[in-house]
Design an enzyme around this catalytic site. Structure first.
Site, PDB file in Angstrom:
ATOM      1  N   ARG A  80     -30.434 -27.526  76.444  1.00 33.68           N
ATOM      2  CA  ARG A  80     -29.850 -26.924  75.241  1.00 33.68           C
ATOM      3  C   ARG A  80     -28.349 -26.699  75.381  1.00 33.68           C
ATOM      4  NH1 ARG A  80     -32.615 -21.576  72.980  1.00 33.68           N
ATOM      5  NH2 ARG A  80     -31.458 -20.665  74.695  1.00 33.68           N
ATOM      6  N   LYS A 182     -25.962 -22.767  70.565  1.00 35.43           N
ATOM      7  CA  LYS A 182     -25.701 -21.429  71.089  1.00 35.43           C
ATOM      8  C   LYS A 182     -24.205 -21.287  71.377  1.00 35.43           C
ATOM      9  CE  LYS A 182     -28.206 -18.245  74.079  1.00 35.43           C
ATOM     10  NZ  LYS A 182     -28.439 -17.246  73.046  1.00 35.43           N
ATOM     11  N   GLU A 218     -33.582 -15.649  61.217  1.00 32.68           N
ATOM     12  CA  GLU A 218     -33.441 -15.088  62.560  1.00 32.68           C
ATOM     13  C   GLU A 218     -33.562 -13.563  62.509  1.00 32.68           C
ATOM     14  OE1 GLU A 218     -33.220 -16.833  65.286  1.00 32.68           O
ATOM     15  OE2 GLU A 218     -31.554 -18.233  65.305  1.00 32.68           O
TER      16      GLU A 218
END
Ligand code: PLP
Ligand code: COI
Length: 341
Positions: A80, A182, A218
């Site tokens: 990721r 991220k 989220e």
């Protein structure tokens, strides 16, 4: 032994003895070292501090009953961070280098991995930043990859006690923006909505899909999941949420270990009545049950504001059992490190 009250840990910075540091220049990474210095010395022109050219990861090390240490799905974090790096035009970190850095940091600070049964874990924060003398809006010519760690307890104050959340009017991400990677910018934009929610005594805010503002995306810095009255595990599907490693693990465990139907699908605010339980999931959040959600003038309670629902409890036991080495893990999920004293 280090002098820490393991049972009292929250989620805050604690300086541990050693961190990993590696530089990228002229197309290659250097070997990387462990260093005691917790200050980064970077150019004032670094693109990371002007234009947010940075990304990070979060994962944990778990103390097992036999004293050894487990890493949970570290390969997924390695993949990721490279997805995030590509999105912001940063060099990838070879997966072996990432995993080696994490292992070195855990082993070098092994006394800071909280004891088995204390409820604490060692949180690792790998970080990739664009540095060097620069000022134009263009990718950096030099990069730093670092990884540090600290012992942590629960992220949301309640831990496994349900807490309440409020739906935000702000967006965390754009439909085709950077919500699925991220990167620090997503978190900078969440500071104001998060603090407004906390001022009103909610644990954090819930973000809706930025396009229609009708579906849950989220829960602060964690993904959402709900258990329907007919025993489906549902977690939102969207191009602007972070593909959470915990969420994918729970999708698998809900189906394979608990026999639920497990789906990624829309979670419409107008259809919350279908859920008998709900929670936030993530590395820091682990599984944090959601008591109720405030939106407009409505306060919707899921299972209870005081008690954890039975399926949430079972998922928690399965997930943390695997992480701490008490429950058999699916192939490849656990990297076990033993300590040679
Ligand atoms: N969503 C956001 C915005 C996050 O910051 C995190 C934390 O990493 C998660 C979800 C959960 O992801 P993971 O389970 O990989 O930690
Ligand atoms: C994590 O769960 O690892 C996170 O990164 C969430 C937050 C602390 C930013």
């Amino acid at each position: 032994m280090v002098d820490i009250n393991w049972e009292e840990l929250g989620f805050s910075y604690i300086k541990t003895p050693l961190r990993y540091l590696s530089y990228w220049k002229d197309g290659e990474w250097d070997e990387g070292v462990l260093t005691e210095d917790n200050q980064l010395h970077i150019s004032e022109g670094s693109p990371a501090i002007h234009y947010g050219q940075q990304c990070f990861e979060g994962l944990k090390a778990y103390r097992c009953k036999d004293g050894s240490i487990n890493l949970f799905r570290v390969d997924q974090n390695a993949k990721r961070i490279n997805t995030s790096a590509r999105r912001l035009m940063m060099p990838e970190i070879p997966e072996e280098k990432f995993i080696e850095a994490v292992k070195q940091v855990v082993l070098a600070n092994h006394e800071y991995v909280p004891p088995y049964g204390s409820g604490g874990t060692l949180y690792l924060r790998p970080l990739l930043i664009g540095v060097g003398d620069s000022i134009g809006v263009s990718p950096a010519k030099e990069y730093i990859f670092t990884c540090f760690c600290m012992p942590v307890g629960p992220y949301f104050k309640g831990g496994m006690k349900p807490t309440n959340f409020i739906v935000s009017d702000y967006d965390r991400a754009a439909p085709v923006g950077t919500g699925a990677v991220k990167v620090g910018g997503n978190y900078a934009s969440s500071l104001l909505p998060g603090s407004e929610a906390k001022e009103r005594s909610y644990s954090d805010c819930i973000y809706l899909d930025p396009q229609t503002h009708t579906k849950i995306e989220e829960v602060g810095s964690a993904n959402f999941f709900g258990i329907t009255k007919d025993m489906k595990f549902i977690t939102p599907i969207s191009p602007s949420i972070l593909p959470s490693i915990t969420k994918y693990s729970l999708l698998y465990l809900a189906k394979e270990r608990l026999g639920l139907e497990a789906i990624e699908g829309d979670v419409k605010l107008s259809e919350l009545d279908q859920f008998s339980e709900a929670g936030a999931c993530g590395t820091a959040a682990v599984i944090s049950p959601i008591g109720g959600i405030q939106f407009d003038d409505t306060f919707h309670v899921f299972y209870s504001e005081e008690e954890v629902g039975p399926i949430t409890q079972k998922l928690y036991a399965e997930l943390t059992g695997i992480q701490f080495g008490d429950v058999e893990a699916p192939e490849g999920w656990i990297t076990n490190l033993s300590i040679n004293k």
